[in-house]
Design a protein around this motif. Structure first.
Motif, short mmCIF file in Angstrom:
data_model
loop_
_atom_site.label_atom_id
_atom_site.label_comp_id
_atom_site.label_asym_id
_atom_site.label_seq_id
_atom_site.Cartn_x
_atom_site.Cartn_y
_atom_site.Cartn_z
N ASP B 62 0.86 -1.19 0.00
CA ASP B 62 0.00 0.00 0.00
C ASP B 62 0.90 1.25 0.00
OD1 ASP B 62 0.97 0.37 2.51
OD2 ASP B 62 -0.95 0.21 3.54
N PRO B 63 0.32 2.44 -0.09
CA PRO B 63 1.16 3.63 -0.21
C PRO B 63 2.19 3.79 0.90
CG PRO B 63 -1.09 4.17 -0.74
CD PRO B 63 -1.11 2.75 -0.26
N SER B 64 1.90 3.25 2.10
CA SER B 64 2.90 3.39 3.16
C SER B 64 3.80 2.16 3.23
CB SER B 64 2.21 3.63 4.49
OG SER B 64 1.40 2.52 4.79
N ASN B 65 3.78 1.35 2.18
CA ASN B 65 4.66 0.20 2.06
C ASN B 65 4.28 -1.00 2.93
OD1 ASN B 65 6.39 1.23 0.13
ND2 ASN B 65 8.11 0.26 1.12
N ARG B 512 3.21 7.89 -2.48
CA ARG B 512 3.71 6.58 -2.05
C ARG B 512 5.12 6.71 -1.49
NH1 ARG B 512 1.23 1.85 -3.75
NH2 ARG B 512 3.24 0.84 -3.51
#
Lengths: 325, 525, 310
Positions: B62-65, B512
């Motif tokens: 996800d965008p926060s890894n 991201r």
């Protein structure tokens, strides 16, 4: 003549060889591309594997020998970055660069010759002095700076022209080019102008000098004495004579534009060879650099050859031979 | 003649009709150009980011890894060494055939073996054995317990066996083999110019909001901003820090920002008794002062991180205390950025036997990291004020990285360098092992340890973390390892950059941490 | 750049000259005939003395990292520095250098780079070009092929190679520029010399039994001066701009010792963010300098043209 051309071609093989040697070893000295290209997460063994995959683990003379063997059969190696044959990578981008160079030369002629003529015919007019001063500006400002200024003024502030990239292409007489579409012309206008600025200055100076020299010559005086209108004297008799040096110089300049439009193509994201060359140099893509410069050196040799032959045709006093190398 | 000129000018002006982009079309200005459409040719951010639109992975981030299901619906760890993945049912390739476990097995055979690859995916595929249970069930086994297996899988894009068999990189570039399962179908790739994709109407997940997308590489930062301002592109990535303040005031433009998983830091030569770029004030040779912890601490204290963030990075960065910003896995909650303390730095230097400082040359790349040269210059000013007469040499990346990694004699050549590190795994073992682990080719540790820092206790902890499958326990060990490394000043962290994307008003892009630009994250307002 | 090919033109009307004069005085008198050229020469002198006196007239030494503070970066024109020590009349750049000081120091480097590379390249190019023209045969062929090679070699690759081997520095940039530029001079000089060598006066000199070297340097040489000066002024200007471009591409001068070109290229990234002063003022100074060099060069060409001398 044939012997002369043959000898010159033989010499150019030597030039190409020397060029390949210099570039091959020169790029090797700069550094190892693997440390730039590889994913930083790769461990020591992955790095070694990548070095092997690109053939960089072998001694440099062996790499060169391998390259020469390939080159003998027309294979100049594969790009490290793109994984495709270097020649293909270059030729793919060639049409874009050639059309940009053509557009720039056309602008230089269309803008430069009238201004140069004017400055030559009326050397003491204020406008002429202005033209000459402006022509100095043409080659004193760095290209990247002027390029961004053009984008700012014409694309961002005025919104007249697109800022970057190449427009849509269309086919005409079997040639596919963005010069044949309206969108394509809009896209090429700014980068071509940026490239042309320097050439415009050059053409202005050449035309002015030629005009000033020709105006005092007998054939012009005769033409005027015969009562031909000024338009015809200038448009036909004068122009015809001053065009020879202009065309010669522009021929060589065209070669320069094709080879090294590096900065303009980068600023305007023009998908041509210049942008490729800078990318290849910055990431040490040796096969592309070597193939590129071999092509360029060949192109210059051929242009020079053509110029020499043209000279000998135009001016019978020039003999082709050892003397006119 | 003048009339001709005027006519020509008119013709140009008339030619200036630029068709406005339709709402269904999206143009993206990229900062760097992908080199191929083969998802296994070059394991590097520009390629991985772009090809995520056409191809997909078993495990996505996800965008926060954080890991999220991708083509694998779910996974579980059978024992420490075997993981079982349940594949998503009903997924179709762009050519209509069904996605099965065979495609995954084919991918793992192909990915590490692409000829001429300058950066192979072997880094992610190695050490894993695949076993097909049924069409939609797969088992991955590793020689020992390996908690990062799912992280590794989140790097590998899955290709179709049917079109991929025998396909070369050229076949992907031409589009022949560029058949994926993703929300967009590959349309065309014109090297140096643009990459076009169209919406995949049969996508298994949320269908794309745009009919057609075009990626244009625009390398020069100001030119990219100009293209956005001129409306030639709808989104740009990597907005230069210099332009952010201005763009914020621009009513036509919206910005999205998110902290990166990258850290900008300094690596110090800690293995040579005499280091080549440090000399006494009078130019004579001295023992390598960087091996003294007090000197390292002094250097860290001499750096005014707030000034770097506010003056050089123009506010788009966070002062760094460790390897990764606070929200990532395995960071230490205790560490705070070292405070700027010129007096303290001078005192420590005096204690270490350098009351008058020394002379040092700092090296770094120009044009690799955001504002790299300016950061180096600013830090050189700060060191000079602390009494360490610092000169700088910034080199083109082509020259810098090869000399910084393996210069003369295959050893790192410089004494004090600025570099950056992006933890691709999104957790701290991905930074600790390569940056401060002892340089050891056989174990694969310390691969980017350009200071050759070595601490056996730290090595043991990293190894322990790498074999601990339990997430909670592992996070604890990693945090402790980070504290040891930072306390010992193994590296000097400077800041975490904040990545900025610019969009035209009416669009919004989710930032991201991995710096990827995903059209899937673009929404219309 | 082949402005070299410009044929030398007769530009000034031949005025009657006083009977007895030293050559130098005649030269000076002829040069100062044009008021524009005289003004340009004065300005050039001013610019050179500004550059030479840089350490004594600038408020700040922009190369001393202890005097430059990043906290003062990007200040608009007319702001006081945080320490209160200076007023930055033209603002500061991205590293906090006072622009007035940085520009005067930068001017010094730009002039040095332009003049040194121009002069050295001119000397090498002239000698090589005349040798080619006079020797003929294999020597000429060899030289001209080396010129071909040189003209097709990109400056950026050369600069990158030099940085890798020798590191960054003003001397390295001068080497790079000389290597790139000598070929232009060689081509021009050879072309002109070939034309001259066919003329009657050379034939006459040969008949008198003068040595080759004497003919080459005393008779043919001066006649090549006019086009050479045209190339020299253009190439000096071009060298300064090329140095800026190389800096822009990251293979130019060291960051802490910026030339005008490097200042412009550093300001490049601020051009869209309304911080115009960082690249505008250095650009303006560069432009003025180059225009002046060209005005002086144009007049020099006219005056030195031996065909004008009666």
């Amino acid at each position: 003549m044939t012997a002369f051309i043959l000898r010159r071609l033989m010499q150019s093989v030597g030039v190409v060889l020397v060029m390949s040697l210099i570039v091959f070893f020169g790029v090797h000295v700069v550094g190892d591309p693997v440390y730039l290209l590889i994913n930083p997460q790769a461990d020591q063994k992955d790095i070694e594997a990548a070095i092997r995959a690109l053939g960089l683990d072998r001694p440099i003379w062996e790499q060169y020998w391998h390259f020469m063997k390939g080159a003998a059969s027309g294979d100049l190696g594969r790009s490290f970055i793109f994984g495709e044959p270097a020649l293909k990578v270059i030729t793919q981008r060639m049409p874009a660069t050639i059309e940009l160079a053509l557009a720039a030369i056309a602008m230089a002629v269309v803008i430069g010759i009238p201004l140069g003529l004017y400055a030559g015919l009326k050397p003491d007019a204020r406008l002429s002095k202005g033209i000459m001063a402006a022509s100095i500006v043409g080659f004193s400002l760095p290209t990247f700076w002027v390029g961004l200024m053009l984008i700012m003024v014409f694309a961002v502030i005025l919104g007249w022209l697109p800022s970057t990239g190449r427009g849509t292409t269309a086919s005409f007489l079997g040639v596919s080019s963005s010069l044949f579409t309206r969108d394509g012309l809009a896209h090429i206008a700014l980068p071509a102008l940026n490239l042309a600025l320097l050439k415009i200055s050059l053409v202005i100076r050449l035309t002015r000098a030629g005009t000033r020299e020709a105006i005092h010559q007998d054939y012009i005086k005769f033409a005027r004495a015969k009562g031909l209108p000024d338009r015809r004297v200038i448009g036909v008799h004068l122009l015809k004579n001053i065009l020879i040096p202009v065309v010669t110089v522009l021929g060589l300049e065209f070669g320069n534009l094709v080879a090294f439009s590096v900065v303009t193509e980068t600023i305007f994201s023009w998908p041509g060879m210049g942008k490729l060359l800078i990318q290849a140099i910055q990431s040490l893509d040796r096969p592309v650099i070597v193939a590129y410069l071999i092509l360029i050196v060949l192109m210059f040799v051929i242009i020079n050859l053509v110029v020499d032959i043209l000279y000998s045709i135009l001016d019978p006093r020039v003999r082709l031979g050892e003397g006119s190398a | 003649m003048l009339r001709a000129v005027r006519n020509w000018c008119l013709a140009v002006v008339v030619a200036l009709f630029v068709a406005p982009a339709t709402a269904q079309e999206l143009k993206i200005g990229l900062a760097s150009e992908p080199s191929a459409m083969d998802p296994h040719f070059h394991n590097l951010t520009p390629n991985n980011s772009l090809l995520s639109h056409v191809f997909e992975r078993l495990v996505e981030t996800d965008p926060s890894n954080k890991l999220i299901p991708g083509l694998a619906e779910s996974w579980k760890i059978l024992d420490g060494n075997i993981w079982e993945f349940k594949l998503r049912a009903g997924v179709k390739w762009h050519d209509g055939s069904a996605f099965t476990a065979d495609d995954v097995i084919f991918t793992f055979e192909r990915a590490p073996n692409v000829p001429n690859s300058p950066s192979s995916f072997a880094t992610s595929t190695k050490g894993k054995t695949l076993k097909k249970i049924d069409d939609l069930t797969l088992q991955f086994s590793t020689p020992g317990p390996y908690p990062l297996l799912a992280n590794d899988l989140s790097n590998v894009l899955i290709v179709s066996r049917k079109t991929g068999e025998g396909a070369k990189t050229e076949d992907y570039n031409s589009g022949k083999a560029a058949v994926g399962t993703g929300p967009f179908k590959f349309a065309s790739f014109t090297p140096g110019d643009k990459i076009e994709m169209v919406r995949n109407p049969d996508y298994w997940g949320t269908k794309a909001a745009f009919e057609k997308i075009t990626f244009k590489p625009i390398k020069a930062g100001p030119a990219r901003v100009a293209a956005l301002l001129a409306g030639d592109v709808d989104i740009i990535e990597d907005v230069p820090t210099a332009d952010i303040e201005r763009l914020k005031k621009e009513p036509r433009i919206a910005l999205s920002q998110g902290v990166s998983r990258r850290v900008i830091y300094f690596h110090l030569d800690q293995f040579r008794d005499e280091t080549p770029f440090i000399k006494a004030k009078d130019g004579g040779a001295i023992k390598n002062p960087l091996r003294d912890k007090r000197v390292r601490q002094a250097l860290s204290k001499a750096i005014n991180r707030d000034a770097i963030v506010s003056r050089v990075m123009e506010g788009v960065a966070l002062p760094a205390s460790q390897f990764l910003a606070d929200q990532f896995f395995g960071v230490s909650a205790k560490l705070k950025p070292v405070a700027f303390d010129l007096e303290g730095a001078r005192k420590l230097l005096a204690e270490a036997g350098y009351p008058n400082g020394f002379k040092m040359t700092m090296h770094g790349p120009n044009g690799r990291y955001t504002n790299d040269v300016k950061i180096i210059e600013a830090v050189a000013q700060m060191f000079t004020r602390a009494g360490i007469e610092t000169s700088i040499e910034t080199l083109p990346p082509a020259v810098f990285f090869s000399r910084a990694s393996a210069g003369a004699g295959g050893l790192p050549e410089f004494s004090f360098i600025l570099v950056g590190w992006s933890a691709d795994t999104g957790e701290t073992s991905g930074s600790l092992k390569p940056l401060v682990g002892t340089f050891d080719k056989d174990k694969g540790t310390g691969s980017a340890n350009r200071g050759r820092y070595s601490n056996p206790a730290l090595d043991a902890m990293i190894a322990e973390a790498q074999a601990t499958v339990d997430d909670g326990k592992r996070a604890g060990i990693l945090a402790q390892a980070v504290e040891i490394a930072i306390d010992d000043v193994a590296i000097i962290p400077s800041h975490y950059p904040i990545n900025t994307w610019g969009t035209r008003k009416g669009l919004k892009i989710t930032p991201r941490a991995d710096e990827y630009t995903f059209v899937m994250g673009v929404t219309k307002e | 750049m082949s402005i070299a090919e410009t044929p030398a033109t007769v530009e000034t009307p031949n005025k009657p000259k006083p009977a007895v004069e030293s050559p130098l005085r005649r030269f000076a008198a002829e040069f100062l005939e044009s008021r524009v050229a005289a003004g340009a020469l004065l300005m050039l002198g001013l610019i050179i003395s500004l550059a030479a006196l840089a350490p004594w007239i600038t408020p700040q030494n922009p190369y001393d990292l202890a005097q430059v503070d990043v906290l003062d970066s990007r200040l608009p024109p007319g702001t006081k520095s945080s320490s209160g020590a200076y007023t930055h009349w033209l603002g500061t750049d991205g590293a906090g250098r006072d622009l007035v000081s940085a520009m005067i120091y930068g001017l010094r480097i730009s002039l040095l780079v332009g003049a040194a590379s121009g002069l050295i390249a001119m000397v090498i190019g002239t000698v090589v070009g005349m040798t080619a023209a006079y020797a003929g045969g294999r020597t000429e062929t060899l030289i001209m092929r080396v010129v071909d090679l040189q003209l097709s070699f990109p400056a950026i690759l050369l600069a990158l190679m030099l940085i890798a081997v020798l590191g960054k520095g003003i001397d390295k940039i001068i080497i790079a520029l000389v290597t790139v530029q000598w070929a232009y001079y060689a081509r021009t000089v050879r072309g002109t010399a070939l034309v001259e060598a066919r003329k009657e006066y050379v034939e006459a000199a040969r008949c008198l039994g003068l040595s080759s070297a004497r003919i080459l340097f005393k008779h043919i040489g001066p006649n090549c001066m006019a086009p050479l000066i045209v190339v020299a002024t253009v190439q000096t200007a071009h060298a300064i701009a090329l140095e800026a471009t190389l800096s822009f591409l990251g293979v130019g001068l060291p960051q802490t010792e910026p030339s005008l070109g490097l200042l412009i290229s550093n300001g490049f990234e601020y051009m869209l963010s309304h911080k115009y002063w960082i690249s505008f003022f250095p650009g303006l100074v560069l432009l003025i300098t180059i225009v002046i060099i060209n005005l002086v060069g144009d007049q020099l060409r006219d005056v030195l043209n031996p065909r004008l001398k009666k």
